[in-house]
Design an enzyme around this catalytic site. Structure first.
Site, mmCIF file in Angstrom:
data_model
loop_
_atom_site.group_PDB
_atom_site.id
_atom_site.type_symbol
_atom_site.label_atom_id
_atom_site.label_comp_id
_atom_site.label_asym_id
_atom_site.label_seq_id
_atom_site.Cartn_x
_atom_site.Cartn_y
_atom_site.Cartn_z
ATOM 1 N N ASP A 59 25.872 5.281 10.073
ATOM 2 C CA ASP A 59 27.030 4.523 10.594
ATOM 3 C C ASP A 59 26.868 4.140 12.059
ATOM 4 O O ASP A 59 27.151 3.010 12.457
ATOM 5 C CB ASP A 59 28.319 5.353 10.497
ATOM 6 C CG ASP A 59 28.761 5.579 9.077
ATOM 7 O OD1 ASP A 59 27.930 5.402 8.175
ATOM 8 O OD2 ASP A 59 29.932 5.946 8.887
ATOM 9 N N ARG A 144 2.449 17.239 6.569
ATOM 10 C CA ARG A 144 3.611 16.766 5.817
ATOM 11 C C ARG A 144 3.432 15.341 5.286
ATOM 12 O O ARG A 144 3.687 15.066 4.113
ATOM 13 C CB ARG A 144 4.824 16.837 6.744
ATOM 14 C CG ARG A 144 6.125 16.483 6.118
ATOM 15 C CD ARG A 144 7.273 16.721 7.084
ATOM 16 N NE ARG A 144 7.637 18.124 7.161
ATOM 17 C CZ ARG A 144 8.722 18.583 7.775
ATOM 18 N NH1 ARG A 144 9.539 17.747 8.373
ATOM 19 N NH2 ARG A 144 8.990 19.870 7.802
ATOM 20 N N SER A 263 13.022 17.930 16.194
ATOM 21 C CA SER A 263 14.243 17.129 16.343
ATOM 22 C C SER A 263 15.322 17.898 17.097
ATOM 23 O O SER A 263 16.027 17.331 17.930
ATOM 24 C CB SER A 263 14.762 16.676 14.989
ATOM 25 O OG SER A 263 14.791 17.755 14.107
#
Ligand SMILES: Cc1cc2nc3c(=O)[nH]c(=O)nc-3n(C[C@H](O)[C@H](O)[C@H](O)COP(=O)(O)OP(=O)(O)OC[C@H]3O[C@@H](n4cnc5c(N)ncnc54)[C@H](O)[C@@H]3O)c2cc1C
Length: 302
Positions: A59, A144, A263
């Site tokens: 959003d 990963r 992060s």
């Protein structure tokens, strides 16, 4: 939050005046503010399978883009290689530490072949039977991005929905005590860690790109003459009063692919820096009379 309020949506110099918000009763209200700091997280819900919560819908990025912000690196989305795959759109994560402890990725055929080999050689190494060995010498311990791509390729080849994470050669009691949450969630799905093969598939996990920000979390305005809100059309000015931190922002710190766990570190560092700058910005903005007090915001409210 529904959308950002600008002093003047037609201006070449975009300036934040507040936020449109939605009440739980469905009514809309305004929050006037000279500064808005967006921290709405990722956008994993754009994909069918994601590890992200239901609120990760991007959003904040779309609101800011509507307000004239630039974005960067949105093509870089990280997929976690081993989400538990039971057809659920919100699968739970099987930590990469499970592979670190010796779990091996296999197709159903790999597993059959290994079981057969063990009948004549009880010391047969499961890693030698893993499809991962064809992609990377490190096999299931590859990084990963390599593992996620290799599984995706295998699923496209086989037409199946998952590969298997095999743990039966490991100490079940040790695994259960080291990964209690995973063991419990597996039990709820009728599987025992250290015994049953775990069905896994990649799932959208982290948006590396996001709102283009400077080193203080201030959001860049894009070239408003272009319809393309990408970094290449970033202008040389900031959207006044707009800040972004966390997964919604692109600081550039993660390059093209975030290293696991960076992060939260990035979010903490940039939250602090951004918070400092917001206070400075508000202190300076308080000196001037906001134009929306001359009527524009009241007009919007009606
Ligand atoms: C399963 C999983 C495991 C992870 N493990 C790690 C890890 O070990 N280490 C690590 O560094 N990272 C990890 N990550 C990534 C890390 O958790 C996220 O990148 C980080 O939490 C994002 O923080 P954030 O504050 O930017 O957003 P979030 O923590 O997602 O918060 C966003 C908030 O914005 C709210 N919001 C959204 N839209 C709106 C709106 N329109 N109006 C108002 N509010 C809104 C949401 O409700 C939510 O409260 C993991 C992620 C997942 C999904």
């Amino acid at each position: 939050a529904l959308d950002l309020i600008l002093d003047d949506r037609d201006s070449d110099e975009r300036k934040i005046a507040g936020l449109w918000c939605l009440n739980s009763d469905g009514s809309v209200f305004t929050l006037p503010s000279r500064a808005v700091l967006i921290a709405t997280g990722g956008a994993g819900q754009l994909w069918r399978h994601t590890t992200n919560p239901s609120v990760a819908t991007g959003d904040g990025i779309t609101m800011a883009v509507r307000a004239g912000a630039a974005v960067a690196d949105l093509e870089f989305a990280q997929f976690h290689p081993t989400a538990y795959s039971n057809g659920d759109s919100n699968p739970f994560l099987i930590s990469e530490a499970v592979r670190g402890d010796g779990a091996v990725l296999m197709t159903a055929e790999d597993l059959d072949n290994w079981h057969q080999a063990k009948q004549t050689d009880s010391s047969a190494d499961p890693n030698d039977f893993s499809f991962m060995r064809q992609t990377d010498a490190r096999g299931s311990l590859a990084t990963r991005d390599i593992v996620a791509r290799a599984i995706d390729t295998e699923l496209k080849r086989s037409g199946r929905h998952h590969v298997l994470l095999v743990t039966e050669h490991l100490d079940a009691a040790h695994l259960a005590s080291r990964f209690p949450n995973i063991a419990n969630k597996m039990l709820k799905n009728g599987l025992k860690i250290g015994i049953d093969a775990i069905p896994v598939a990649p799932a959208a996990h982290y948006i590396v790109g996001g709102l283009a920000v400077n080193e203080w979390g201030e959001v860049w305005q894009r070239d408003l003459n272009s319809d393309d809100p990408t970094f290449s059309t970033k202008s040389d000015r900031l959207v006044d009063g707009l800040f972004a931190i966390g997964e919604t922002a692109c600081t550039g710190l993660h390059g093209a692919n975030r290293l696991a766990s960076n992060s939260l570190l990035e979010a903490v560092v940039f939250s602090h820096r951004s918070g400092v700058r917001v206070l400075e910005w508000l202190a300076a903005a308080a000196q001037e009379k906001p134009t929306y007090l001359n009527g524009e915001l009241m007009d919007l409210q009606t």
